[in-house]
Design a protein around this motif. Structure first.
Motif, mmCIF file in Angstrom:
data_model
loop_
_atom_site.group_PDB
_atom_site.id
_atom_site.type_symbol
_atom_site.label_atom_id
_atom_site.label_comp_id
_atom_site.label_asym_id
_atom_site.label_seq_id
_atom_site.Cartn_x
_atom_site.Cartn_y
_atom_site.Cartn_z
ATOM 1 N N ALA A 103 0.799 -1.145 0.030
ATOM 2 C CA ALA A 103 -0.015 -0.101 0.117
ATOM 3 C C ALA A 103 0.917 1.398 -0.074
ATOM 4 O O ALA A 103 0.657 2.219 -0.907
ATOM 5 N N ASP A 104 2.094 1.242 0.837
ATOM 6 C CA ASP A 104 2.638 2.349 0.518
ATOM 7 C C ASP A 104 3.595 2.543 -0.427
ATOM 8 O O ASP A 104 3.666 3.883 -0.959
ATOM 9 N N ASP A 105 3.847 1.685 -1.361
ATOM 10 C CA ASP A 105 4.316 1.621 -2.461
ATOM 11 C C ASP A 105 3.350 2.446 -3.495
ATOM 12 O O ASP A 105 3.615 3.165 -4.449
ATOM 13 N N MET A 106 2.219 2.020 -3.309
ATOM 14 C CA MET A 106 1.164 2.451 -4.202
ATOM 15 C C MET A 106 0.875 3.802 -4.223
ATOM 16 O O MET A 106 0.592 4.599 -4.924
ATOM 17 N N ARG A 107 1.032 4.286 -2.884
ATOM 18 C CA ARG A 107 0.842 5.648 -2.299
ATOM 19 C C ARG A 107 1.782 6.413 -2.894
ATOM 20 O O ARG A 107 1.664 7.558 -3.875
ATOM 21 N N THR A 139 6.670 -10.512 -11.793
ATOM 22 C CA THR A 139 5.808 -11.103 -10.997
ATOM 23 C C THR A 139 4.454 -10.822 -10.702
ATOM 24 O O THR A 139 3.934 -10.004 -10.840
ATOM 25 N N PRO A 140 3.638 -12.171 -10.515
ATOM 26 C CA PRO A 140 2.126 -11.714 -9.958
ATOM 27 C C PRO A 140 1.919 -11.138 -8.912
ATOM 28 O O PRO A 140 0.659 -10.641 -8.629
ATOM 29 N N ARG A 141 2.772 -10.934 -8.003
ATOM 30 C CA ARG A 141 2.712 -10.239 -6.781
ATOM 31 C C ARG A 141 2.725 -8.911 -6.766
ATOM 32 O O ARG A 141 2.380 -8.183 -5.603
ATOM 33 N N LEU A 142 2.794 -8.203 -7.984
ATOM 34 C CA LEU A 142 2.811 -6.854 -7.894
ATOM 35 C C LEU A 142 1.477 -6.094 -7.617
ATOM 36 O O LEU A 142 0.432 -6.906 -8.134
ATOM 37 N N ARG A 143 1.382 -5.176 -7.125
ATOM 38 C CA ARG A 143 -0.004 -4.457 -6.660
ATOM 39 C C ARG A 143 -0.641 -3.566 -7.873
ATOM 40 O O ARG A 143 -1.613 -3.640 -8.163
ATOM 41 N N GLY A 144 0.313 -2.839 -8.795
ATOM 42 C CA GLY A 144 -0.203 -2.059 -9.593
ATOM 43 C C GLY A 144 1.118 -1.219 -10.370
ATOM 44 O O GLY A 144 2.204 -1.683 -9.767
ATOM 45 N N ALA A 145 0.788 -0.484 -11.280
ATOM 46 C CA ALA A 145 1.785 -0.111 -12.082
ATOM 47 C C ALA A 145 1.530 1.394 -12.694
ATOM 48 O O ALA A 145 0.483 1.577 -12.866
ATOM 49 N N LEU A 146 2.631 2.112 -13.177
ATOM 50 C CA LEU A 146 2.456 3.235 -14.012
ATOM 51 C C LEU A 146 3.216 3.132 -15.438
ATOM 52 O O LEU A 146 4.216 2.396 -15.112
ATOM 53 N N VAL A 248 12.166 -1.406 -16.382
ATOM 54 C CA VAL A 248 11.082 -1.508 -15.294
ATOM 55 C C VAL A 248 11.686 -0.928 -13.882
ATOM 56 O O VAL A 248 13.032 -1.360 -13.399
ATOM 57 N N ARG A 249 11.096 -0.095 -13.382
ATOM 58 C CA ARG A 249 11.506 0.427 -12.106
ATOM 59 C C ARG A 249 10.563 0.103 -10.997
ATOM 60 O O ARG A 249 9.367 0.079 -11.433
ATOM 61 N N ALA A 250 11.048 -0.233 -9.880
ATOM 62 C CA ALA A 250 10.059 -0.807 -8.754
ATOM 63 C C ALA A 250 10.487 -0.232 -7.458
ATOM 64 O O ALA A 250 11.280 0.299 -7.193
ATOM 65 N N LEU A 251 9.158 -0.126 -6.785
ATOM 66 C CA LEU A 251 9.328 0.046 -5.242
ATOM 67 C C LEU A 251 8.916 -1.169 -4.733
ATOM 68 O O LEU A 251 7.943 -1.660 -4.900
ATOM 69 N N VAL A 252 9.985 -1.857 -4.035
ATOM 70 C CA VAL A 252 9.738 -3.213 -3.397
ATOM 71 C C VAL A 252 9.564 -2.780 -1.831
ATOM 72 O O VAL A 252 10.441 -2.908 -1.245
ATOM 73 N N ARG A 253 8.082 -3.011 -1.223
ATOM 74 C CA ARG A 253 8.098 -2.573 -0.093
ATOM 75 C C ARG A 253 9.030 -1.204 0.366
ATOM 76 O O ARG A 253 9.725 -1.305 1.260
ATOM 77 N N GLY A 254 9.035 -0.364 -0.405
ATOM 78 C CA GLY A 254 9.627 0.876 -0.051
ATOM 79 C C GLY A 254 11.267 0.977 -0.722
ATOM 80 O O GLY A 254 11.816 2.003 -0.591
ATOM 81 N N ARG A 255 11.711 -0.239 -1.074
ATOM 82 C CA ARG A 255 13.068 -0.128 -1.646
ATOM 83 C C ARG A 255 13.267 0.103 -3.138
ATOM 84 O O ARG A 255 12.625 -0.729 -3.823
ATOM 85 N N PRO A 256 13.820 1.130 -3.737
ATOM 86 C CA PRO A 256 13.763 1.228 -5.109
ATOM 87 C C PRO A 256 14.777 0.381 -5.780
ATOM 88 O O PRO A 256 16.000 0.301 -5.483
ATOM 89 N N VAL A 257 14.567 -0.227 -6.910
ATOM 90 C CA VAL A 257 15.394 -0.834 -7.743
ATOM 91 C C VAL A 257 14.949 -0.722 -9.251
ATOM 92 O O VAL A 257 13.815 -0.343 -9.583
ATOM 93 N N TYR A 258 15.977 -0.686 -9.942
ATOM 94 C CA TYR A 258 15.628 -0.578 -11.537
ATOM 95 C C TYR A 258 16.325 -1.743 -12.302
ATOM 96 O O TYR A 258 17.253 -2.255 -11.909
ATOM 97 N N LEU A 259 15.494 -2.060 -13.496
ATOM 98 C CA LEU A 259 16.008 -3.550 -14.271
ATOM 99 C C LEU A 259 15.950 -2.879 -15.587
ATOM 100 O O LEU A 259 15.024 -2.409 -16.030
ATOM 101 N N VAL A 260 17.084 -2.811 -16.481
ATOM 102 C CA VAL A 260 17.215 -2.252 -17.715
ATOM 103 C C VAL A 260 17.689 -3.174 -18.618
ATOM 104 O O VAL A 260 18.776 -3.784 -18.520
ATOM 105 N N PRO A 261 16.796 -3.256 -19.516
ATOM 106 C CA PRO A 261 16.885 -4.485 -20.732
ATOM 107 C C PRO A 261 18.392 -3.825 -21.627
ATOM 108 O O PRO A 261 18.289 -2.746 -21.613
#
Ligand code: GLY
Length: 381
Positions: A103-107, A139-146, A248-261
């Motif tokens: 929920a915090d990531d989505m906020r 992953t199917p576990r993500l909550r949502g995206a932009l 793809v950039r992600a917040l994983v429960r508050g932790r930022p990470v990016y994955l660049v092909p």
């Protein structure tokens, strides 16, 4: 006695130094560029994100404008480099996805969405299902995206190789020696002293030493500091296209990470942001954290081969923006402090600094990024 004389001596052979040197040579100036290890700087570590939108932060609207102006120049810049060098620099223009888990990531994503909409930037809310339709490796576990249409990527190492070849073809002379000091006579920059004992005398000097800019003897005080980033490169089998189509950039429960092909190394995972001076140690903890978070985002990362771990120093500044144009020392021009946006800002920096050296005027677009902004800050403080 100086061993060489040029219109311009450029200190630093990263993307910024090469870009400035090339543009100056194209405009008829004789240019010598000095550097010893071209792989020592941030350009070598960069994942190659061209991300004015997803790197934008509150209060950095001026920087965002400069970044967007540079992004607009990228296709033509890349076309020129590819044409001149014959090197494919891997420009990808399919946009960037930003995903969240709790929920915090989505906020945080909602705030990013509102901020980007306020600025008139192209951003779209995407359900988790739609995100996975677009990037099936997620992953199917993500909550949502932009989905951010205007953040792209390039192969930063290929761009560097292309720029090096292009600059040399345009007449830039490359001297593979460490820059030891700025030469200053009667208060004016007159060239560069090299570690091999030679001097490059020049009408103008460009400081493009990234995180080392402020520590070069002879340079006036500059608020540039090293900000360590650790980053990983992974590869699949020779036939594997890699897990992602776009960044793809992600917040994983508050932790930022990016994955660049990337076409060469299939995936680049980054990056830490650490205030550790010039330390470039790769730590087990950072590799662990980056892999753990990347695997949460794309479980298939576990199948890839970890081919490179490295750390380099970004050139940070107090406002995260570059320092461009004249310095307190006449004859010394600045092209440094690009922090997280060095790859993206290469075209606009190259054009602006070349313009300054040819016409004596820094273009209006770059003027807010001159070094004197820090004097104004200090006076206010
Ligand atoms: N631009 C991404 C980074 O500095 O990590």
């Amino acid at each position: 006695m100086p061993d060489a004389v040029a219109d311009v001596a450029v200190a630093g052979g990263g993307l910024i130094g090469l870009g400035v040197a090339w543009r100056c040579a194209q405009r008829g100036l004789s240019v010598t560029l000095a550097d010893d290890v071209l792989e020592a700087g941030a350009s070598y570590a960069a994942a190659g994100m061209l991300a004015p939108v997803t790197e934008a932060a509150y209060g950095e609207e001026g920087l965002l404008e400069l970044c967007r102006a540079s992004l607009a120049r990228f296709p033509a810049f890349v076309a020129e480099v590819e044409h001149a060098s014959g090197i494919d620099v891997g420009l990808r223009t399919i946009g960037t996805m930003v995903v969240g888990f709790d929920a915090d990531d989505m906020r945080a994503l909602d705030e990013l969405y509102d901020f980007q909409r306020e600025l008139g930037l192209a951003v779209e809310r995407v359900t988790a299902r739609e995100a996975r339709r677009r990037e099936p490796a997620l992953t199917p576990r993500l909550r949502g995206a932009l989905q951010v249409a205007d953040d792209h990527s390039v192969d930063a190492r290929a761009l560097h190789a292309g720029l090096l070849a292009t600059a040399q073809a345009a007449g830039v002379r490359l001297v593979r020696s460490k820059v030891a000091a700025l030469c200053v006579e009667h208060g004016r920059a007159t060239g560069l002293r090299l570690a091999d004992g030679t001097t490059l005398a020049a009408e103008s000097v460009v400081l493009a030493l990234g995180a080392w800019s402020a520590s070069l003897p002879g340079v006036p005080p500059l608020p540039v500091r090293p900000v360590k980033g650790q980053i990983l490169r992974l590869r699949g089998g020779a036939e594997s296209p890699g897990p992602l189509g776009g960044t793809v950039r992600a917040l994983v429960r508050g932790r930022p990470v990016y994955l660049v092909p990337s076409a060469h190394d299939r995936l680049i995972i980054g990056a830490t942001v650490e205030e550790k001076g010039y330390d470039t140690t790769v730590t087990a903890g950072a590799v662990h954290d980056l892999l753990r978070d990347a695997i949460e985002v794309v479980p298939g990362v576990t199948e890839l081969q970890l081919v490179e771990t490295l750390a380099r120093c970004r050139p940070g500044t107090p406002d995260n923006a570059p320092i461009l144009g004249p310095s307190a020392t006449p004859g010394l021009a600045l092209a440094t402090g690009h922090y997280r946006n060095g790859v993206l800002l290469t075209p606009v920096t190259s054009d602006a600094v070349a313009e300054l050296l040819v016409s004596g005027k820094l273009p209006d677009l770059a003027a807010p990024f001159a070094a004197d902004r820090f004097e104004r800050w200090n006076q206010c403080g």
